[in-house]
Design an enzyme around this catalytic site. Structure first.
Site, short mmCIF file in Angstrom:
data_model
loop_
_atom_site.label_atom_id
_atom_site.label_comp_id
_atom_site.label_asym_id
_atom_site.label_seq_id
_atom_site.Cartn_x
_atom_site.Cartn_y
_atom_site.Cartn_z
N MET A 66 37.51 36.47 50.11
CA MET A 66 36.26 35.81 49.75
C MET A 66 35.49 36.55 48.66
SD MET A 66 36.15 33.00 51.33
CE MET A 66 34.45 32.40 51.35
N HIS A 114 39.22 34.52 29.64
CA HIS A 114 37.89 34.05 30.05
C HIS A 114 37.47 32.82 29.24
CE1 HIS A 114 37.49 37.35 32.71
NE2 HIS A 114 37.35 38.29 31.80
N LEU A 137 26.47 14.59 40.05
CA LEU A 137 26.97 15.87 40.56
C LEU A 137 25.92 16.99 40.45
CD1 LEU A 137 29.61 17.58 41.32
CD2 LEU A 137 29.73 18.06 38.87
N ARG A 143 33.03 46.37 36.02
CA ARG A 143 34.00 46.20 34.93
C ARG A 143 33.50 46.91 33.66
NH1 ARG A 143 37.02 40.40 35.58
NH2 ARG A 143 37.25 40.55 37.82
N ASP A 179 39.50 32.53 39.74
CA ASP A 179 40.10 33.86 39.54
C ASP A 179 41.41 33.75 38.75
OD1 ASP A 179 40.28 36.59 39.75
OD2 ASP A 179 41.00 36.59 41.83
C1 IPE Z 1 35.75 37.10 42.23
O1 IPE Z 1 36.83 37.51 41.45
C2 IPE Z 1 34.53 36.89 41.37
C3 IPE Z 1 34.60 35.75 40.47
C4 IPE Z 1 35.56 34.89 40.37
C5 IPE Z 1 33.45 35.60 39.62
P1 IPE Z 1 37.20 39.04 41.27
O2 IPE Z 1 38.40 39.11 40.42
O3 IPE Z 1 36.01 39.81 40.80
O4 IPE Z 1 37.52 39.51 42.77
P2 IPE Z 1 38.35 40.73 43.31
O5 IPE Z 1 37.81 41.97 42.66
O6 IPE Z 1 39.78 40.50 42.95
O7 IPE Z 1 38.15 40.69 44.79
C1 IPE Z 2 38.06 35.64 37.00
O1 IPE Z 2 39.14 36.21 36.36
C2 IPE Z 2 36.80 35.75 36.20
C3 IPE Z 2 35.82 36.70 36.76
C4 IPE Z 2 35.98 37.46 37.79
C5 IPE Z 2 34.57 36.78 36.07
P1 IPE Z 2 39.45 37.77 36.43
O2 IPE Z 2 38.78 38.41 35.26
O3 IPE Z 2 39.07 38.33 37.73
O4 IPE Z 2 41.00 37.75 36.23
P2 IPE Z 2 42.08 38.68 36.94
O5 IPE Z 2 41.80 38.64 38.42
O6 IPE Z 2 41.89 40.03 36.37
O7 IPE Z 2 43.38 38.06 36.59
MG MG Z 3 40.05 38.62 39.46
#
Ligand code: IPE
Ligand code: IPE
Ligand code: MG
Length: 253
Positions: free
Chosen positions: A203, A45, A139, A79, A28
């Site tokens: 989680m 990303h 792995l 999103r 994240d």
């Molecule tokens: C969790 O991250 C999903 C992934 C890392 C793929 P999110 O950014 O989507 O989670 P929330 O919305 O903050 O809970």
């Molecule tokens: C994690 O980064 C990647 C996915 C959830 C796919 P985020 O896109 O959730 O990044 P933040 O949470 O907005 O910083």
């Molecule tokens: Mg996120």
């Protein structure tokens, strides 16, 4: 057991804390990483994908058997369409660019989640990655893509119900073990350690069944910055924990 006089009082090999067999990561913070630099989210990303490539290599070096990474959640469909397309495109790119390398390094790729809603070419690529690497023995890289733990458990319940309806399974035979076998992770051991980057402490629908006794480590590091040092820090935090599984502290016994 009685202590033998020849045995050293402190055997460093014995005392070395174990490397977790299965590490699962909620990757994240890509968006925030980009925002802090005034860059588009896509750049976060893209850099996150590079961090993943690096972490897979490190996990192999450290002797971790299973690495599960959360790439796209069932809830990430909420999103903007352009960002969803970017995330799908990056996975496509990752498989196309890295599959041969992963295979050469004896990495086995497994995908958990559902095909529903994914483009057919992406589904094909994911199947190709699993098929090509299925007999590899280093792995195991488990990619949770289009994955949600509640959805996975509902799918498992449907499979079991279908078996019962068809007379292949008795209601009383639905045990914890049988349920676990109906999950996407059927032959994968439970994670010992779940790491979440970016400071969030939740989680987000990841491995809710399997992480029942996982140690949770939260780090403020944003995913694109998650490097060897951050990984080793999370592992040493894990090694300082005492896992009890509902029993008593080993210090008491
Ligand atoms: C969790 O991250 C999903 C992934 C890392 C793929 P999110 O950014 O989507 O989670 P929330 O919305 O903050 O809970
Ligand atoms: C994690 O980064 C990647 C996915 C959830 C796919 P985020 O896109 O959730 O990044 P933040 O949470 O907005 O910083
Ligand atoms: Mg996120």
């Amino acid at each position: 057991m009685s202590a033998s006089p020849e045995k050293p009082a402190h055997n460093p090999a014995e005392a070395a804390p174990p490397v977790p067999r299965h590490v699962a990561i909620i990757m994240d913070g890509n968006g925030r990483w980009a925002a802090r630099r005034g860059l588009p989210r896509f750049e976060g990303h893209r850099r996150g994908m590079e961090a993943l490539r690096n972490v897979v290599r490190i996990a192999g070096d450290l002797g971790i058997d299973y690495l599960t990474v959360y790439g796209f959640s069932s809830e990430n469909w909420s999103r903007p369409a352009a960002e969803i397309a970017d995330l799908m495109g990056l996975l496509r790119h990752f498989v196309r660019r890295d599959l041969a390398d992963l295979h050469r390094n004896n990495v086995r790729v497994r995908i958990i989640g559902t095909d529903e809603g994914l483009a057919p070419d992406l589904v094909g690529l994911l199947a190709e990655a699993e098929n090509l690497t299925r007999d590899n023995t280093a792995l195991t890289l488990v990619v949770a893509f289009n994955y949600g733990a509640r959805q996975e458990m509902a799918r498992a319940a449907r499979r079991l119900a279908a078996d019962v309806a068809a007379g292949r399974l008795a209601v009383d035979d639905i045990s914890v073990e049988r349920f676990a076998k109906a999950l996407d992770t059927a032959d994968i051991p439970d994670p010992d350690l779940v790491i979440r980057t970016s400071g969030e402490q939740r989680m987000s629908n990841f491995l809710l069944w399997q992480a029942a006794y996982a140690e949770l480590v939260f780090t403020p590091v944003l995913w694109p910055d998650f490097d060897r040092g951050a990984f080793e820090e999370a592992l040493s935090e894990y090694q300082r924990r005492e896992r009890r599984f509902g029993g008593l502290s080993s210090a008491i016994g």
